[in-house]
Design a protein around this motif. Structure first.
Motif, PDB file in Angstrom:
ATOM      1  N   SER A 118      44.848  39.915  37.370  1.00 43.08           N
ATOM      2  CA  SER A 118      43.599  40.605  37.695  1.00 43.08           C
ATOM      3  C   SER A 118      43.655  42.068  37.281  1.00 43.08           C
ATOM      4  O   SER A 118      42.679  42.629  36.777  1.00 43.08           O
ATOM      5  CB  SER A 118      43.306  40.499  39.196  1.00 43.08           C
ATOM      6  N   PHE A 119      44.819  42.692  37.485  1.00 40.29           N
ATOM      7  CA  PHE A 119      44.972  44.082  37.066  1.00 40.29           C
ATOM      8  C   PHE A 119      44.879  44.207  35.552  1.00 40.29           C
ATOM      9  O   PHE A 119      44.231  45.125  35.027  1.00 40.29           O
ATOM     10  CB  PHE A 119      46.304  44.643  37.587  1.00 40.29           C
ATOM     11  N   ASP A 120      45.481  43.276  34.835  1.00 46.21           N
ATOM     12  CA  ASP A 120      45.382  43.239  33.378  1.00 46.21           C
ATOM     13  C   ASP A 120      43.913  43.164  32.959  1.00 46.21           C
ATOM     14  O   ASP A 120      43.453  43.931  32.101  1.00 46.21           O
ATOM     15  CB  ASP A 120      46.167  42.033  32.861  1.00 46.21           C
ATOM     16  N   ASN A 121      43.161  42.266  33.569  1.00 47.49           N
ATOM     17  CA  ASN A 121      41.740  42.117  33.239  1.00 47.49           C
ATOM     18  C   ASN A 121      40.957  43.381  33.567  1.00 47.49           C
ATOM     19  O   ASN A 121      40.069  43.802  32.812  1.00 47.49           O
ATOM     20  CB  ASN A 121      41.138  40.928  33.990  1.00 47.49           C
ATOM     21  N   PHE A 122      41.298  44.008  34.701  1.00 48.37           N
ATOM     22  CA  PHE A 122      40.613  45.224  35.114  1.00 48.37           C
ATOM     23  C   PHE A 122      40.882  46.358  34.128  1.00 48.37           C
ATOM     24  O   PHE A 122      39.957  47.079  33.719  1.00 48.37           O
ATOM     25  CB  PHE A 122      41.068  45.618  36.521  1.00 48.37           C
ATOM     26  N   GLU A 173      38.783  43.944  43.296  1.00 52.07           N
ATOM     27  CA  GLU A 173      38.457  42.522  43.383  1.00 52.07           C
ATOM     28  C   GLU A 173      39.553  41.693  44.048  1.00 52.07           C
ATOM     29  O   GLU A 173      39.285  40.617  44.544  1.00 52.07           O
ATOM     30  CB  GLU A 173      38.150  41.960  41.997  1.00 52.07           C
ATOM     31  N   ILE A 174      40.787  42.187  44.047  1.00 53.93           N
ATOM     32  CA  ILE A 174      41.858  41.506  44.764  1.00 53.93           C
ATOM     33  C   ILE A 174      42.724  42.586  45.394  1.00 53.93           C
ATOM     34  O   ILE A 174      43.071  43.578  44.747  1.00 53.93           O
ATOM     35  CB  ILE A 174      42.691  40.589  43.835  1.00 53.93           C
ATOM     36  N   GLU A 175      43.023  42.429  46.673  1.00 53.15           N
ATOM     37  CA  GLU A 175      43.816  43.411  47.397  1.00 53.15           C
ATOM     38  C   GLU A 175      45.192  42.827  47.685  1.00 53.15           C
ATOM     39  O   GLU A 175      45.327  41.626  47.898  1.00 53.15           O
ATOM     40  CB  GLU A 175      43.105  43.808  48.695  1.00 53.15           C
ATOM     41  N   ALA A 176      46.195  43.691  47.683  1.00 49.96           N
ATOM     42  CA  ALA A 176      47.581  43.225  47.845  1.00 49.96           C
ATOM     43  C   ALA A 176      48.222  43.934  49.038  1.00 49.96           C
ATOM     44  O   ALA A 176      48.821  44.998  48.890  1.00 49.96           O
ATOM     45  CB  ALA A 176      48.376  43.474  46.572  1.00 49.96           C
ATOM     46  N   ILE A 179      46.403  49.197  43.297  1.00 47.69           N
ATOM     47  CA  ILE A 179      47.149  49.622  44.479  1.00 47.69           C
ATOM     48  C   ILE A 179      47.698  48.384  45.177  1.00 47.69           C
ATOM     49  O   ILE A 179      46.968  47.416  45.407  1.00 47.69           O
ATOM     50  CB  ILE A 179      46.254  50.414  45.451  1.00 47.69           C
ATOM     51  N   ALA A 180      48.983  48.430  45.493  1.00 46.81           N
ATOM     52  CA  ALA A 180      49.627  47.362  46.256  1.00 46.81           C
ATOM     53  C   ALA A 180      50.602  48.010  47.226  1.00 46.81           C
ATOM     54  O   ALA A 180      50.944  49.185  47.093  1.00 46.81           O
ATOM     55  CB  ALA A 180      50.360  46.391  45.329  1.00 46.81           C
ATOM     56  N   GLY A 181      51.041  47.236  48.208  1.00 44.47           N
ATOM     57  CA  GLY A 181      52.008  47.788  49.144  1.00 44.47           C
ATOM     58  C   GLY A 181      52.596  46.720  50.030  1.00 44.47           C
ATOM     59  O   GLY A 181      51.970  45.690  50.290  1.00 44.47           O
ATOM     60  N   ALA A 182      53.820  46.986  50.485  1.00 49.82           N
ATOM     61  CA  ALA A 182      54.531  46.039  51.342  1.00 49.82           C
ATOM     62  C   ALA A 182      54.944  46.717  52.634  1.00 49.82           C
ATOM     63  O   ALA A 182      55.246  47.907  52.671  1.00 49.82           O
ATOM     64  CB  ALA A 182      55.767  45.505  50.626  1.00 49.82           C
ATOM     65  N   LEU A 239      49.671  51.922  38.369  1.00 54.17           N
ATOM     66  CA  LEU A 239      49.839  50.988  39.476  1.00 54.17           C
ATOM     67  C   LEU A 239      50.637  51.698  40.571  1.00 54.17           C
ATOM     68  O   LEU A 239      51.780  52.083  40.365  1.00 54.17           O
ATOM     69  CB  LEU A 239      50.578  49.731  39.023  1.00 54.17           C
ATOM     70  N   PHE A 240      49.993  51.884  41.718  1.00 53.93           N
ATOM     71  CA  PHE A 240      50.673  52.442  42.882  1.00 53.93           C
ATOM     72  C   PHE A 240      51.214  51.297  43.734  1.00 53.93           C
ATOM     73  O   PHE A 240      50.480  50.334  44.026  1.00 53.93           O
ATOM     74  CB  PHE A 240      49.708  53.253  43.752  1.00 53.93           C
ATOM     75  N   VAL A 241      52.460  51.413  44.153  1.00 53.71           N
ATOM     76  CA  VAL A 241      53.051  50.459  45.098  1.00 53.71           C
ATOM     77  C   VAL A 241      53.644  51.312  46.217  1.00 53.71           C
ATOM     78  O   VAL A 241      54.630  52.024  46.003  1.00 53.71           O
ATOM     79  CB  VAL A 241      54.130  49.579  44.436  1.00 53.71           C
ATOM     80  N   THR A 242      53.018  51.259  47.374  1.00 52.24           N
ATOM     81  CA  THR A 242      53.354  52.264  48.382  1.00 52.24           C
ATOM     82  C   THR A 242      53.464  51.711  49.792  1.00 52.24           C
ATOM     83  O   THR A 242      52.713  50.800  50.165  1.00 52.24           O
ATOM     84  CB  THR A 242      52.312  53.401  48.367  1.00 52.24           C
ATOM     85  N   PRO A 243      54.380  52.264  50.577  1.00 54.48           N
ATOM     86  CA  PRO A 243      54.403  51.944  52.001  1.00 54.48           C
ATOM     87  C   PRO A 243      53.282  52.677  52.730  1.00 54.48           C
ATOM     88  O   PRO A 243      52.554  53.486  52.134  1.00 54.48           O
ATOM     89  CB  PRO A 243      55.776  52.450  52.470  1.00 54.48           C
TER      90      PRO A 243
END
Length: 197
Positions: free
Chosen positions: A181-185, A148-151, A117-120, A80-84
């Motif tokens: 969703s990530f768990d399911n993926f 399927e879902i974007e963050a 992939i998610a980011g704030a 899981l990437f969490v990035t600016p």
């Protein structure tokens, strides 16, 4: 080495924060996502802040920090990437880590790892452009991508408490949905794509 077509939970998820800043809002978002993850996703950080710049001349004698990074990714069931977003792309530290992990040629540690992939960002587009660049990079690295879902998260300080628990109910609901969703993926990828045993 034989391949197996099924991998049972729980799943080990390596979380890579694209920012190496201690005050990073993406580190805070990553902490929140880890807390909201389903029980079968066992998440822990893979740190990238000690890596020197990737140098092809070192391919024959990898630095220990880079070797440790590769081993941590390879030991994970998913990433899981969490990035600016920096200058409409990903931070240099993150690209550098990906370069180390995907080399030397033929030893790409990301191959067949399910990736989220998610980011704030304080702004309204919430790292959307940077995430598209990261998707392109990870597609080249042969990593299945959750689409399927974007963050794209607009970070608001009041949505989180001092311990990075989400206190805004709508934000919490969205982030919980993302992690489900990530768990399911991860489950779908690991039960369909052959994994080296």
């Amino acid at each position: 080495m034989a391949d197996t077509y099924h991998h049972e939970p729980p799943y080990t998820i390596g979380v890579i924060c694209g920012s190496i800043a201690g005050s990073s809002i993406n580190r805070r978002l990553a902490n929140a996502l880890i807390k909201l993850a389903p029980a079968d996703l066992q998440c822990s950080f893979i740190e990238i802040d000690t890596l020197g710049l990737y140098d092809r001349d070192l391919d024959g004698d990898y630095p220990p920090e880079a070797t440790a990074l590769k081993k941590a990714i390879e030991a994970s069931d998913g990433i899981l990437f969490v990035t600016p977003e920096y200058n409409r792309s990903i931070p240099g530290a993150l690209k550098n880590a990906i370069d180390w992990a995907s080399r030397p040629w033929g030893t790409n540690s990301f191959a067949r790892k399910p990736v989220g992939i998610a980011g704030a960002s304080p702004g309204g587009i919430g790292t959307a452009v940077g995430q598209q660049h990261l998707r392109s990079i990870m597609a080249f690295c042969n990593a299945p991508l959750m689409n399927e879902i974007e963050a794209y998260i607009t970070f608001k300080e009041d949505d989180y408490d001092a311990n990075d628990n989400v206190v805004n109910e709508s934000t919490k609901e969205f982030l919980e949905t993302y992690m489900r969703s990530f768990d399911n993926f991860v489950r779908r990828v690991l039960t369909v794509v052959p994994q080296a045993s």
